[in-house]
Structures are given as C-alpha cells and as structure tokens.
Design a protein around this motif. Structure first.
Motif, short mmCIF file in Angstrom:
data_model
loop_
_atom_site.label_atom_id
_atom_site.label_comp_id
_atom_site.label_asym_id
_atom_site.label_seq_id
_atom_site.Cartn_x
_atom_site.Cartn_y
_atom_site.Cartn_z
N GLY A 64 0.71 -1.41 0.10
CA GLY A 64 0.27 0.13 0.12
C GLY A 64 0.89 1.34 -0.09
O GLY A 64 0.10 2.45 0.19
N ASP A 65 2.03 1.15 0.03
CA ASP A 65 2.69 2.21 -0.09
C ASP A 65 3.14 3.00 -1.43
O ASP A 65 3.95 2.50 -2.25
CB ASP A 65 4.29 2.12 0.57
CG ASP A 65 5.30 3.26 0.82
OD1 ASP A 65 5.27 4.15 -0.24
OD2 ASP A 65 5.90 3.20 1.76
N TYR A 66 2.28 4.05 -1.80
CA TYR A 66 2.46 4.42 -3.25
C TYR A 66 3.74 5.17 -3.60
O TYR A 66 4.39 5.15 -4.66
CB TYR A 66 1.22 5.47 -3.34
CG TYR A 66 -0.07 4.93 -3.57
CD1 TYR A 66 -0.61 4.47 -4.63
CD2 TYR A 66 -0.85 4.71 -2.32
CE1 TYR A 66 -1.84 3.94 -4.85
CE2 TYR A 66 -2.06 4.28 -2.37
CZ TYR A 66 -2.64 3.64 -3.74
OH TYR A 66 -3.79 3.33 -3.60
N GLY A 67 4.70 5.52 -2.60
CA GLY A 67 5.71 6.19 -2.60
C GLY A 67 6.75 5.12 -3.36
O GLY A 67 7.38 5.28 -4.17
N LEU A 68 7.00 4.14 -2.58
CA LEU A 68 7.61 3.01 -3.09
C LEU A 68 7.33 2.22 -4.27
O LEU A 68 7.92 1.79 -5.06
CB LEU A 68 7.81 1.77 -1.84
CG LEU A 68 8.51 2.28 -0.58
CD1 LEU A 68 8.25 1.03 0.50
CD2 LEU A 68 9.81 2.47 -0.93
N THR A 69 5.84 2.23 -4.45
CA THR A 69 5.26 1.93 -5.81
C THR A 69 5.81 2.57 -6.99
O THR A 69 6.18 1.86 -7.98
CB THR A 69 3.85 1.94 -5.61
OG1 THR A 69 3.28 1.22 -4.83
CG2 THR A 69 3.26 1.38 -7.15
N GLY A 70 6.00 3.89 -6.98
CA GLY A 70 6.62 4.73 -8.00
C GLY A 70 6.02 4.48 -9.46
O GLY A 70 4.85 4.32 -9.58
N THR A 71 6.90 4.34 -10.25
CA THR A 71 6.62 4.10 -11.47
C THR A 71 6.48 2.54 -12.18
O THR A 71 6.38 2.20 -13.19
CB THR A 71 7.53 4.86 -12.63
OG1 THR A 71 8.92 4.39 -12.30
CG2 THR A 71 7.53 6.25 -12.16
N TRP A 72 6.59 1.62 -11.16
CA TRP A 72 6.45 0.34 -11.44
C TRP A 72 5.22 -0.22 -12.25
O TRP A 72 5.46 -0.97 -13.32
CB TRP A 72 6.66 -0.56 -10.10
CG TRP A 72 8.00 -0.71 -9.56
CD1 TRP A 72 8.23 -0.10 -8.52
CD2 TRP A 72 9.28 -1.39 -10.15
NE1 TRP A 72 9.89 -0.35 -8.31
CE2 TRP A 72 10.30 -1.18 -9.14
CE3 TRP A 72 9.43 -2.14 -11.33
CZ2 TRP A 72 11.59 -1.70 -9.67
CZ3 TRP A 72 10.69 -2.71 -11.40
CH2 TRP A 72 11.80 -2.53 -10.59
N PRO A 73 4.08 0.21 -12.01
CA PRO A 73 2.91 0.02 -12.77
C PRO A 73 3.01 0.46 -14.40
O PRO A 73 2.57 -0.31 -15.03
CB PRO A 73 1.93 0.63 -12.14
CG PRO A 73 2.20 0.70 -10.53
CD PRO A 73 3.68 1.20 -10.59
N ALA A 74 3.52 1.62 -14.33
CA ALA A 74 3.82 2.18 -15.76
C ALA A 74 4.88 1.34 -16.53
O ALA A 74 4.75 1.16 -17.65
CB ALA A 74 4.42 3.94 -15.68
#
Length: 476
Positions: A279-289
C-alpha cells in the motif's frame, strides 16, 4: 516473383500510413481511459456520474458502428469508399477530443456533466466515422492470404506505440513541475493528443489504397429518401454475417481472449501496490507504468514478428492456438512474477503472456479479411468489409463494457477494500489467483472455439480464384 504476387504486396509507404492510422486507433481509447480517472480526481465528478459518462457513449457507439459500416460499404466517390471518411473522421476526432477535456473545476458538476456528455457523443460520431472505414480499408488493401497477416502485424506493431506512451500520462499529468494542477495537465495533454491524432490519422486516407469500387454493383443509394429501405438492407447484411460460421468463431474467440484479459487488466496495479509494496504509493513509484510499457514493447518487437512468422509457416488458425497456449503459460508465471522481495520479477511473465493480445488482433484482423472473401462468394456484391469490421469491434466493445462491470464484482468477491490503506493477505491471495485463472480459462475456451475454424490458406486461395473468375480482379 510473379506479377500477380507483386500486385498483392502492399508497398511500404502504404503500410507506414496504415500503421500510423492504427496508432491513432489505439491512442484515442487509451488516452480516454487514463483521463477518465482524472475526471473524478481532478475535476471532482461524482463516481456514479462519471460511470454514466463512460457508459452512455458506448451505447451510442453500438448503434453508430454498424450504420457507419453500411454507409462506408455503399459509398460512391472518386476517392473510394473509405478514404474520405477517414480524413474527415480523423480531423473531427482530434478536434472534439481536445474540446472534450476543456473542463473547468470552477464550473458546477451538472454543467461539466452535460458538457462532457454532449461532446462525448459528438466525439463518438467522429471516431466512428474514422475507425469503421479505417478497419474496412485494411481488410481490402491486399487479397493475398499471408500479406494480409504481414500488413496487420505491421499495423499492430505501430499501434503498440500508444500503449508504450500512454501509461506515462499518469506520471506527467500528476507532475507539479510540469503542470500547476492535474486539471490543467489533462486539458493540455488532451490538446497534444488531439493534434497528434489529426496529423497521423489523415495519412491512411491520403496514401492507402483499397479495392477499386468504381464498377462494384448492387450498392445501396445513400440518401434520405431511401433511409428505411437502407435500414432493411443493413439488417439483411447483419443476418448474412450472423450466418457466417468462421466469422462467428473469430468473434467468439476474440470476446473470450480480449475480455478475459480486460477483466483483469487493472488488477496488476492493485497487486503491485498492495501485495508487492503493502500500500505504499511512494515505494510503488513508476513500477505499474513500466509494467504496462514493457508489455507493449514485448508485444511490438517480440510477439508480433514471431506470430507473423508462425502464421506464414503453419497457418493463421494454428498460429492463434500456439500463441494462446503460450499466453496461458505466461499468465501462470505471474504467481511468481509479482514478488515483494524482488520487483524486477514482474517483467518475467511479460514476454509469454503478451502472446495472447499480440497474437489475437494480428491474426483476427487478417482472418476477418479472409472471411469477407467468403461472404462475397456466398452473398455477392457489395463487399461488406466495413460492416464486418463494425460488427467485430462492436463485439469487442460490448465485451469490454461487460469486463469492466465484472472486474468490480471480482474485487468485491475477493474482499478488496476500496479506500483502505492496506489489504488483507487473504484478499490479495484471492485477487492474485483470479488474475491468473480468469484469463487462462477464457483463453483455453477460445482455443476450443477456434479448433473448428476451417478457412485454411488453400481454401482462401480457392475462394479467391472463384471470385476472380466471377467478377475479375479489382484493385484501386
């Protein structure tokens, strides 16, 4: 190489022009899907009203697609049946798409709702005027069995550029260094997308050539006096198409593969955020893109060339079956690919799972062109490339809408909590299983549907010879 074979080859300039048109065909809906997210977050539209704005134009689309296909099939002009509509439709689509997103958060919600709805319906008309004749033009650019696949492979490769670029719209629109607010970002990005669609979308209408329809017989007279007569002819054409067994198999397989994929397409984002990064959007960063972009890269530069080669060697039906089996293996690898300990593993299943969608539209577009030959043999002139294309994509759109509805149902069933900062391990495990099982099962059923498809290269060449003997060869 014989003179006939040379005639059936599509010149590179025309392939490039058709490819840029396919880029537009993918860019508009891809950008629309991204911007619809900001309709809620940036412009403050109520989610229910936003859902209506997404769904009502699709219903309108369901009516306009077959009508535009019929009009395109029966048009008489010195520029051909398709090309005038492509040029006008591209210009209208680009202009209206840009205007569609010139919303202002200072306006009332009701004002923005009606503004967006009215311009969405106008945009749908313009996009239908572009897309339906464009698809029909591709079906008739060559009569060669294998060149049809090569043309569609080239076009699909160009189309994947949209899916490489559009995922980054999320990042660009939300970047405060580029735009002061997200609504400003949407307005300006929409103008860029609209301008690109005009410049690229007119190229197929200017440079591509289809069949010479100047002597094509039995076409309807397109005027208001004959409107009811023509509606009856359209209904007759739809009934003839519904009796075309090979085409129904193509529609069924596409419905299963594409919409199985669409149903779970958004799950990857949730799994990356909540399973891999808790749930950490900061760590998620651009991985989905990056996940979306690399999927498009693999499709364009790995999958489509391989599919084209397999099709040339073993036939289109067998190429579809092989590609779909490979995609099932790829979906299975997602269980290990979404790894919290090593995010780089998310790229592991991409090359294999990309065979599903990459092979699907490359082959199905080519096979639909073969089906149009069969229809002419059975039902005579005029050829119905526009109507076939409209009905094929209508099935895709209906299935896509159903997939969006079912995706929400799946999220509810697995226990996903919207708005929660984190998700339970049980919910994420169920979501990961659904992310694998749903597309794998629909792909397996699609293989069964296509098993009885019988338009082989030999059969298509036999039909082509019969058509030439009946009405001569027709090239523009």
């Amino acid at each position: 190489m014989s003179e006939k074979m040379i005639l059936d080859m599509v010149p590179f300039r025309q392939k490039m022009a058709y490819g840029t048109g396919n880029l537009v065909l993918n860019l508009l809906p891809a950008a629309l899907n991204i911007f619809m997210f900001f309709l809620v977050t940036a412009f403050g539209m109520d989610p229910l009203m936003a859902g209506l704005l997404g769904g009502l134009p699709r219903l309108f689309d369901a009516i306009t697609d077959p009508i535009m296909g019929f009009i395109s099939d029966n048009t008489k002009s010195k520029w051909g049946r398709r090309r005038p509509y492509i040029v006008i439709g591209a210009i209208l689509s680009g202009i209206i798409f840009a205007l569609l997103w010139q919303l202002n958060v200072a306006n009332s919600q009701d004002y923005n709702f009606w503004y967006f709805l009215i311009f969405s319906l106008i945009f749908t008309l313009g996009n239908t005027m572009y897309a339906t004749p464009f698809v029909g033009l591709g079906y008739e650019m060559t009569t060669d069995y294998n060149e049809r696949t090569r043309l569609m492979a080239f076009a699909q490769t160009m189309g994947q550029i949209a899916w490489m670029v559009v995922p980054w719209f999320w990042v660009l629109v939300a970047d405060p260094d580029l735009f002061a607010t997200q609504d400003e970002g949407v307005r300006k990005m929409a103008m860029i997308v609209g301008g690109a669609c005009i410049l690229l979308g007119i190229l197929p209408g200017l440079f591509c050539k289809g069949l010479d329809a100047s002597e094509m017989k039995n076409r309807a007279e397109l005027n208001f006096a004959n409107i009811f007569k023509n509606l009856a002819r359209l209904w007759k054409s739809i009934k003839e198409i519904s009796n075309n067994g090979p085409f129904l198999r193509l529609c069924g397989a596409t419905f299963l593969v594409f919409n199985g994929f669409q149903l779970i397409a958004g799950f990857a984002y949730f799994i990356i955020v909540f399973h891999m990064f808790n749930g950490d959007y900061g760590l998620t960063g651009t991985w989905p893109a990056w996940f979306a972009t690399m999927s498009a890269v693999a499709t364009a530069f790995l999958v489509i060339p391989i599919i084209s080669y397999i099709s040339d060697k073993f036939g289109k039906r067998n190429a579809f079956i092989i590609a779909t089996i490979i995609s099932i293996v790829g979906y299975s690898l997602k269980w290990w690919g979404f790894n919290p300990d090593n995010p780089w593993y998310i790229f592991m299943p991409i090359p294999l799972m990309s065979f599903g969608i990459g092979g699907l539209f490359t082959l199905m577009m080519s096979m639909t062109a073969d089906v149009c030959d069969l229809d002419e043999l059975r039902n005579g002139m005029p050829r119905k490339e526009g109507t076939f294309g409209a009905i094929y994509w209508l099935m895709v759109k209906i299935g896509q809408a159903l997939a969006l509805i079912l995706a929400g149902l799946v999220l509810k069933i697995v226990g996903f909590e919207s708005g929660a900062a984190t998700q339970t391990v049980e919910a994420m495990t169920k979501l990961r299983l659904a992310d694998i099982i749903i597309p794998a099962v629909t792909a397996a059923i699609a293989i069964w549907v296509m098993w009885g498809y019988d338009l082989t290269e030999e059969r298509v060449e036999e039909i082509k010879s019969q058509l030439i003997a009946r009405r001569g060869d027709i090239h523009e």
